[in-house]
Design an enzyme around this catalytic site. Structure first.
Site, PDB file in Angstrom:
ATOM      1  CE1 TYR A   1      -2.918   3.228   0.749  1.00 25.12           C
ATOM      2  CE2 TYR A   1      -1.796   3.322   2.863  1.00 25.12           C
ATOM      3  CZ  TYR A   1      -2.621   3.901   1.911  1.00 25.12           C
ATOM      4  OH  TYR A   1      -3.147   5.147   2.124  1.00 25.12           O
TER       5      TYR A   1
ATOM      6  CG  LEU B   1      -7.538   3.871  18.280  1.00 25.96           C
ATOM      7  CD1 LEU B   1      -7.706   2.410  18.676  1.00 25.96           C
ATOM      8  CD2 LEU B   1      -6.288   4.466  18.925  1.00 25.96           C
TER       9      LEU B   1
ATOM     10  NE  ARG C   1      -1.842  -3.388  14.574  1.00 25.68           N
ATOM     11  CZ  ARG C   1      -2.742  -2.460  14.269  1.00 25.68           C
ATOM     12  NH1 ARG C   1      -3.892  -2.829  13.727  1.00 25.68           N
ATOM     13  NH2 ARG C   1      -2.500  -1.189  14.500  1.00 25.68           N
TER      14      ARG C   1
END
Length: 308
Positions: free
Chosen positions: A121, A168, A259
């Site tokens: 991306y 978020l 992550r």
């Protein structure tokens, strides 16, 4: 905001992720994508400029399906650039992203920071920036790329309402609405004051204002690149606390592992945009950003997308 400023606006969207109800009634709406409908439109009518927001934008998906991102973002943008060149459309404002920087060496991040995207991306957006630069040099295009950090809030009855939500603030507010049981906090051992990741949040109203200024101040043969953020960082726990203050509701949070590829802190330096564009972000208060987002989500009622 373009309509409020007196512009005639035509919106082109293939509705693959967008909502038709997000298009103001005063704008003309064409269902289609930038490789076909927008190209035909530019060839048939005369426009002062293009604001290019269309993109595939899910980081995780880009790793799993890179072909979707190279084609949907890069190839289709090339076709849009060609249509603009052939039609003589003079101005372009492009939605770029902080993802082009990858894991930064220092913060706040300036436009001179190394661009090392960590996923397809971000790489696709950086490739488009390079293409725009070459078109500006060779064909006199007046172009501006705006590298967004974390955009939130709402304005004019428009806000975030996606089937697949990754941001978020709306995710936390979905917990308050009862659409999600809990919010996951990815990593609690980051080198930050409270151990959770820190991000820069910019109000959508300030972001939109920067686009109007970029459109008005663009110069032929020049491709300008600006970071857009508030210059202030808030941790995940600070965002959750702000959502609890605004909604008056408890929000369940669950700790989860980090992550891969997530940096500890991402904060923008927007000094160049402030100096060059005369831009003055005025809505940097986190509670104001959350309050506007909360008002919008409540206004949707049953039309709000539930978690999937």
């Amino acid at each position: 905001m373009l309509l409020e400023a007196g512009h005639e606006v035509v919106v082109v969207d293939d509705l693959s992720t967008g909502n038709a109800e997000g298009v103001p009634s005063a704008a003309r709406f064409i269902v289609g994508d930038i490789a076909q409908a927008a190209t035909a439109l530019l060839g048939a009518e005369t426009f002062d400029g293009v604001l290019h927001f269309a993109a595939q934008s899910l980081v995780g998906e880009s790793v799993q399906q890179p072909e979707k991102y190279w084609h949907g973002n890069v190839v289709k943008t090339f076709e849009l650039l060609e249509a603009m060149r052939k039609a003589g459309t003079p101005r372009l404002v492009f939605s770029s992203t902080a993802a082009v920087y990858g894991e930064p060496e220092q913060v706040p991040i300036t436009e001179d920071a190394p661009t090392r995207p960590t996923n397809p991306y971000g790489a696709s957006k950086l490739a488009i920036d390079h293409a725009i630069t070459s078109y500006s040099i060779a064909h006199g295009l007046a172009a501006t790329s705006l590298r967004y950090f974390n955009v939130a809030g709402a304005y004019g009855g428009l806000g975030e309402n996606r089937v697949v939500e990754t941001h978020l603030i709306p995710l936390v507010l979905q917990v308050a609405l009862g659409h999600r049981k809990a919010i996951s906090v990815f990593g609690t051992d980051w080198p930050t004051p409270d151990g959770t990741a820190v991000r820069d949040y910019i109000h959508i109203r300030d972001l939109a204002e920067a686009h109007l200024l970029a459109l008005a101040t663009s110069e032929p043969g020049t491709h300008r690149i600006y970071n857009l953020g508030s210059g202030t960082g808030f941790s995940v726990r600070e965002v959750i606390s702000a959502c609890e203050r605004v909604t008056g509701l408890p929000i369940t949070a669950q700790d989860a592992p980090r992550r891969p590829g997530d940096p500890a802190t991402l904060i923008a330096s927007s000094e160049r945009a402030i100096a060059d564009l005369g831009w003055h972000p005025e809505h940097n208060d986190l509670d104001e950003i959350v309050s506007d987002a909360w008002d919008f989500l409540q206004s949707l009622g049953d039309r709000a997308h539930s978690a999937r």
